[in-house]
Design a protein around this motif. Structure first.
Motif, PDB file in Angstrom:
ATOM      1  N   GLU A   1       0.826  -1.213   0.000  1.00 15.06           N
ATOM      2  CA  GLU A   1       0.000   0.000   0.000  1.00 15.06           C
ATOM      3  C   GLU A   1       0.856   1.257   0.000  1.00 15.06           C
ATOM      4  O   GLU A   1       0.386   2.329  -0.363  1.00 15.06           O
ATOM      5  N   GLN A   2       2.125   1.099   0.392  1.00 14.05           N
ATOM      6  CA  GLN A   2       3.019   2.256   0.404  1.00 14.05           C
ATOM      7  C   GLN A   2       4.093   2.166  -0.669  1.00 14.05           C
ATOM      8  O   GLN A   2       4.537   3.182  -1.206  1.00 14.05           O
ATOM      9  N   ALA A   3       4.486   0.953  -0.983  1.00 16.02           N
ATOM     10  CA  ALA A   3       5.556   0.780  -1.977  1.00 16.02           C
ATOM     11  C   ALA A   3       5.093   1.284  -3.347  1.00 16.02           C
ATOM     12  O   ALA A   3       5.860   1.922  -4.088  1.00 16.02           O
ATOM     13  N   ILE A   4       3.855   1.010  -3.698  1.00 17.21           N
ATOM     14  CA  ILE A   4       3.356   1.425  -5.016  1.00 17.21           C
ATOM     15  C   ILE A   4       3.259   2.957  -5.112  1.00 17.21           C
ATOM     16  O   ILE A   4       3.770   3.545  -6.071  1.00 17.21           O
ATOM     17  N   PRO A   5       2.656   3.631  -4.131  1.00 14.50           N
ATOM     18  CA  PRO A   5       2.642   5.099  -4.199  1.00 14.50           C
ATOM     19  C   PRO A   5       4.037   5.735  -4.226  1.00 14.50           C
ATOM     20  O   PRO A   5       4.258   6.710  -4.940  1.00 14.50           O
TER      21      PRO A   5
ATOM     22  N   GLY B   1      15.971 -18.982  -0.805  1.00 19.56           N
ATOM     23  CA  GLY B   1      15.981 -17.627  -0.259  1.00 19.56           C
ATOM     24  C   GLY B   1      14.609 -16.974  -0.293  1.00 19.56           C
ATOM     25  O   GLY B   1      13.638 -17.546  -0.798  1.00 19.56           O
ATOM     26  N   PRO B   2      14.539 -15.753   0.265  1.00 17.52           N
ATOM     27  CA  PRO B   2      13.262 -15.049   0.284  1.00 17.52           C
ATOM     28  C   PRO B   2      12.785 -14.713  -1.131  1.00 17.52           C
ATOM     29  O   PRO B   2      13.596 -14.486  -2.021  1.00 17.52           O
ATOM     30  N   CYS B   3      11.480 -14.706  -1.323  1.00 19.80           N
ATOM     31  CA  CYS B   3      10.929 -14.477  -2.660  1.00 19.80           C
ATOM     32  C   CYS B   3       9.476 -14.030  -2.518  1.00 19.80           C
ATOM     33  O   CYS B   3       8.943 -13.990  -1.404  1.00 19.80           O
ATOM     34  N   GLY B   4       8.848 -13.712  -3.609  1.00 19.79           N
ATOM     35  CA  GLY B   4       7.450 -13.312  -3.528  1.00 19.79           C
ATOM     36  C   GLY B   4       6.910 -12.787  -4.845  1.00 19.79           C
ATOM     37  O   GLY B   4       7.662 -12.586  -5.803  1.00 19.79           O
ATOM     38  N   PRO B   5       5.603 -12.580  -4.889  1.00 19.16           N
ATOM     39  CA  PRO B   5       4.992 -12.032  -6.090  1.00 19.16           C
ATOM     40  C   PRO B   5       5.473 -10.602  -6.308  1.00 19.16           C
ATOM     41  O   PRO B   5       5.874  -9.929  -5.357  1.00 19.16           O
ATOM     42  N   CYS B   6       5.428 -10.141  -7.549  1.00 20.47           N
ATOM     43  CA  CYS B   6       5.918  -8.793  -7.794  1.00 20.47           C
ATOM     44  C   CYS B   6       5.052  -8.058  -8.801  1.00 20.47           C
ATOM     45  O   CYS B   6       4.217  -8.655  -9.482  1.00 20.47           O
ATOM     46  N   THR B   7       5.262  -6.761  -8.835  1.00 19.07           N
ATOM     47  CA  THR B   7       4.610  -5.924  -9.838  1.00 19.07           C
ATOM     48  C   THR B   7       5.712  -5.194 -10.574  1.00 19.07           C
ATOM     49  O   THR B   7       6.656  -4.700  -9.955  1.00 19.07           O
ATOM     50  N   GLU B   8       5.643  -5.182 -11.894  1.00 25.51           N
ATOM     51  CA  GLU B   8       6.712  -4.570 -12.672  1.00 25.51           C
ATOM     52  C   GLU B   8       6.169  -3.373 -13.449  1.00 25.51           C
ATOM     53  O   GLU B   8       5.051  -3.397 -13.953  1.00 25.51           O
TER      54      GLU B   8
ATOM     55  N   PHE C   1       8.516  -2.132 -25.124  1.00 29.64           N
ATOM     56  CA  PHE C   1       8.074  -1.962 -23.729  1.00 29.64           C
ATOM     57  C   PHE C   1       9.217  -2.387 -22.827  1.00 29.64           C
ATOM     58  O   PHE C   1       9.569  -3.562 -22.783  1.00 29.64           O
ATOM     59  N   ILE C   2       9.808  -1.454 -22.142  1.00 29.08           N
ATOM     60  CA  ILE C   2      10.977  -1.805 -21.325  1.00 29.08           C
ATOM     61  C   ILE C   2      10.637  -1.778 -19.847  1.00 29.08           C
ATOM     62  O   ILE C   2      10.080  -0.801 -19.334  1.00 29.08           O
ATOM     63  N   GLU C   3      10.970  -2.905 -19.204  1.00 33.13           N
ATOM     64  CA  GLU C   3      10.753  -2.993 -17.762  1.00 33.13           C
ATOM     65  C   GLU C   3      11.758  -2.093 -17.068  1.00 33.13           C
ATOM     66  O   GLU C   3      12.958  -2.253 -17.257  1.00 33.13           O
ATOM     67  N   ILE C   4      11.253  -1.148 -16.282  1.00 38.30           N
ATOM     68  CA  ILE C   4      12.199  -0.290 -15.581  1.00 38.30           C
ATOM     69  C   ILE C   4      12.309  -0.615 -14.091  1.00 38.30           C
ATOM     70  O   ILE C   4      13.355  -0.473 -13.498  1.00 38.30           O
ATOM     71  N   TRP C   5      11.209  -1.058 -13.492  1.00 30.78           N
ATOM     72  CA  TRP C   5      11.253  -1.189 -12.031  1.00 30.78           C
ATOM     73  C   TRP C   5      10.419  -2.386 -11.609  1.00 30.78           C
ATOM     74  O   TRP C   5       9.310  -2.595 -12.120  1.00 30.78           O
ATOM     75  N   ASN C   6      10.971  -3.136 -10.690  1.00 30.85           N
ATOM     76  CA  ASN C   6      10.283  -4.314 -10.182  1.00 30.85           C
ATOM     77  C   ASN C   6      10.074  -4.149  -8.679  1.00 30.85           C
ATOM     78  O   ASN C   6      11.043  -3.919  -7.942  1.00 30.85           O
ATOM     79  N   LEU C   7       8.851  -4.210  -8.233  1.00 27.65           N
ATOM     80  CA  LEU C   7       8.562  -4.129  -6.796  1.00 27.65           C
ATOM     81  C   LEU C   7       8.178  -5.528  -6.324  1.00 27.65           C
ATOM     82  O   LEU C   7       7.170  -6.078  -6.774  1.00 27.65           O
ATOM     83  N   VAL C   8       8.984  -6.073  -5.439  1.00 26.33           N
ATOM     84  CA  VAL C   8       8.727  -7.441  -4.969  1.00 26.33           C
ATOM     85  C   VAL C   8       8.080  -7.393  -3.593  1.00 26.33           C
ATOM     86  O   VAL C   8       8.552  -6.686  -2.697  1.00 26.33           O
ATOM     87  N   PHE C   9       7.020  -8.153  -3.465  1.00 27.66           N
ATOM     88  CA  PHE C   9       6.335  -8.255  -2.173  1.00 27.66           C
ATOM     89  C   PHE C   9       6.861  -9.506  -1.475  1.00 27.66           C
ATOM     90  O   PHE C   9       6.360 -10.609  -1.674  1.00 27.66           O
TER      91      PHE C   9
ATOM     92  N   SER D   1       7.500  -7.853   3.654  1.00 25.28           N
ATOM     93  CA  SER D   1       8.538  -6.852   3.395  1.00 25.28           C
ATOM     94  C   SER D   1       8.507  -6.402   1.932  1.00 25.28           C
ATOM     95  O   SER D   1       7.805  -6.987   1.116  1.00 25.28           O
ATOM     96  N   ILE D   2       9.280  -5.388   1.672  1.00 21.91           N
ATOM     97  CA  ILE D   2       9.361  -4.848   0.310  1.00 21.91           C
ATOM     98  C   ILE D   2      10.807  -4.855  -0.161  1.00 21.91           C
ATOM     99  O   ILE D   2      11.723  -4.511   0.588  1.00 21.91           O
ATOM    100  N   ASP D   3      10.962  -5.248  -1.410  1.00 19.33           N
ATOM    101  CA  ASP D   3      12.272  -5.239  -2.060  1.00 19.33           C
ATOM    102  C   ASP D   3      12.033  -4.724  -3.461  1.00 19.33           C
ATOM    103  O   ASP D   3      11.234  -5.281  -4.195  1.00 19.33           O
ATOM    104  N   THR D   4      12.660  -3.623  -3.833  1.00 19.41           N
ATOM    105  CA  THR D   4      12.450  -3.145  -5.204  1.00 19.41           C
ATOM    106  C   THR D   4      13.779  -3.008  -5.934  1.00 19.41           C
ATOM    107  O   THR D   4      14.833  -2.891  -5.308  1.00 19.41           O
ATOM    108  N   GLY D   5      13.707  -3.031  -7.244  1.00 22.57           N
ATOM    109  CA  GLY D   5      14.917  -2.875  -8.045  1.00 22.57           C
ATOM    110  C   GLY D   5      14.611  -2.163  -9.347  1.00 22.57           C
ATOM    111  O   GLY D   5      13.699  -2.550 -10.079  1.00 22.57           O
ATOM    112  N   MET D   6      15.350  -1.098  -9.574  1.00 29.37           N
ATOM    113  CA  MET D   6      15.207  -0.357 -10.834  1.00 29.37           C
ATOM    114  C   MET D   6      16.601  -0.213 -11.446  1.00 29.37           C
ATOM    115  O   MET D   6      17.540   0.239 -10.777  1.00 29.37           O
ATOM    116  N   GLY D   7      16.736  -0.586 -12.701  1.00 32.03           N
ATOM    117  CA  GLY D   7      18.034  -0.473 -13.366  1.00 32.03           C
ATOM    118  C   GLY D   7      18.360   0.992 -13.622  1.00 32.03           C
ATOM    119  O   GLY D   7      17.614   1.688 -14.298  1.00 32.03           O
TER     120      GLY D   7
END
Ligand code: ATP
Ligand code: MG
Ligand code: MG
Ligand code: MG
Length: 469
Positions: free
Chosen positions: A104-108, A167-174, A198-206, A224-230
């Motif tokens: 609810e906070q990672a997306i905003p 290791g830790p993992c989870g569903p994500c939104t890209e 269409f280029i993936e820029i950012w992945n938010l992992v839940f 938890s939240i783990d995000t990655g943007m190239g």
């Protein structure tokens, strides 16, 4: 126009302003993690915080993390030079919550940074969610006002992120950026998704699960939240470019390569310059983090990357070692953000110079042998495994270097034949050692390779761990 250095700072200060601790990049060789060849994402240094094994005095962090993807689960080596968006070395910008905020906070946060601070037009963005994740889809609708057709539900592992086999993992939104219909490619999930439109820029992992070696998974106690943007991808976009290699930083390395080989950066040797610029970064950063070229494990992955780059320099007509001459350009670009690079500059230059001097002694002859072999083959036929093995064994050509060379002609290697030739040599070697009664390093290595298989541990797919020369 913001430089990559500017964009890195903007990202980190946005999250710092939002209560995150700015944490330094961890080294490319993961500490205490034999399951992973190289650090391949921002979450690696925080692995134990997600599982709850470790706690620190912060619950929110932000980093610019050095990553290498040249082996194991995430291997982009073969994409380099050919796609607009892949490197072997890149920087991943991330924000992390350890049991603090969740979706609810990672997306905003992500939406605000992209559309306000970076000023990206909303109608160029679209997102994917894991097919069952209604919650994420609803947050996107609410926060970004995206219509249903711009929230694509993906049922595959592309939207379930894993660092590696455990290791830790989870569903994500890209989050994807649409570079426009003048570029080939379809939206994520479509038949043409491999294109570069269409280029993936950012992945938010839940982060909410932990994966174990036996294939089982448990739900973590905290979410938890783990995000990655190239950095290179967001950089291209913000610099009005489509291609990562056209960003200020990559461009200066490509120009250094063109200068050192007296070539046109945009001429027929374009792909070679791209590969060289990329491999210069991965090899230099690996050496700065203590990896040295060798015939096994991480050192062999480094050697493979170096030698690939050296073949590309050779293709540009270089008569002398080239790679070490490019290091100053890299240090100029990245030395301030990564002081370890500056500290290791002399070591990097010397390692590249001596490695290239040595490899050039066999490179020419190996390439000639390859040409002769190819001349004898029917058009389009694959290179026999024994020939690839000879190139490997006698001329020090890692298998993937030969494959890379063949790719330009639309050919491949008979890898089954290569593996068979390798197995035969191993059997002979083992018989010889059995006679000597000594447990050599190499013998121990064979045992390990056999026990663990040629997987993450070795970082590549065929059993070429014990390269010669
Ligand atoms: P792709 O599908 O484009 O290969 P990915 O899904 O494998 O990317 P993630 O594992 O989600 O990538 O990594 C997070 C982010 O890091 C990506 O959204 C992208 O911006 C960046 N990234 C991933 N791989 C690379 C790479 N090889 N070179 C440059 N940037 C990368
Ligand atoms: Mg990928
Ligand atoms: Mg992806
Ligand atoms: Mg992704």
């Amino acid at each position: 126009m913001p430089t990559l250095n500017d964009i890195r700072s903007t990202f980190l200060s946005f999250f710092e302003r939002n209560g995150h601790r700015v944490v330094e990049s961890s080294p490319l060789v993961p500490r205490n993690d034999p399951t992973l060849m190289f650090t391949n994402s921002g979450m690696v240094q925080f692995k134990n915080l997600f599982t709850g094994v470790e706690t620190r005095d912060y619950k929110r962090a932000t980093t610019a993390q050095k990553c290498v993807r040249a082996g194991g689960k995430h291997n982009d080596l073969d994409n380099v030079g050919y796609t607009a968006r892949h490197h072997t070395f890149f920087e991943m910008l991330g924000n992390f919550s350890f049991g603090d905020y969740f979706k609810e906070q990672a997306i905003p946060f992500a939406w605000e940074l992209l559309t306000k601070d970076f000023g990206i037009p909303k109608d160029k963005l679209l997102v994917t969610v894991y097919h069952t994740d209604d919650e994420a889809a609803n947050i996107w609708k609410k926060v970004a006002g995206l219509t249903d057709d711009r929230i694509i539900r993906i049922p595959t592992d592309d939207n379930f992120w894993r660092m590696g086999p455990t290791g830790p993992c989870g569903p994500c939104t890209e989050i994807f950026f649409d570079h426009g219909d003048h570029i080939w490619g379809g939206p994520p999930g479509s038949a043409d998704e491999d294109g570069d439109r269409f280029i993936e820029i950012w992945n938010l992992v839940f982060m909410q699960n932990e994966q174990f070696e036996d294939g089982s998974m448990r739900a973590l106690d905290m979410q938890s939240i783990d995000t990655g943007m190239g950095l290179e991808r967001i950089g291209a976009l913000l610099q009005g470019k489509h291609d990562n290699y056209d960003t200020d930083l990559m461009r200066s390395l490509i120009e250094a390569s063109a200068h050192a080989t007296s070539n046109d950066p945009d001429g027929p040797g374009k792909v070679h310059h791209r590969v060289i610029a990329d491999h210069l970064r991965s090899t230099s950063f690996l050496i700065a983090d203590g990896v040295m070229p060798s015939n096994e494990g991480r050192g062999y992955v480094l050697r493979r990357i170096m030698r690939r780059a050296m073949r590309h320099a050779h293709m540009l007509g270089a008569q002398d070692p080239v790679m070490h001459k490019l290091v100053p350009a890299l240090v100029r670009q990245m030395g301030a953000a990564y002081p370890e690079l500056t500290r290791a500059q002399a070591l990097i230059e010397e390692t590249l110079r001596s490695e290239e001097t040595r490899f050039r002694q066999t490179l020419d002859r190996g390439l000639r042998l390859l040409d002769d072999e190819l001349a004898r083959l029917p058009e389009g036929a694959n290179l026999p495994g024994e020939a690839a093995f000879k190139l490997y064994d006698t001329y020090g050509f890692p298998l993937d270097l030969t494959q890379d060379a063949l790719r330009e002609q639309g050919r491949a290697v008979d890898t089954a034949g290569f593996d068979a030739a390798m197995a035969e040599q191993k059997a002979k070697a083992r018989a010889a050692w059995a006679g000597s009664g000594e447990a050599t390093d190499a013998a121990i290595w064979f045992e390990l390779a056999e026990k663990h298989g040629a997987t993450e541990f070795l970082g590549y797919d065929t059993e070429e761990a014990e390269g010669q020369i």
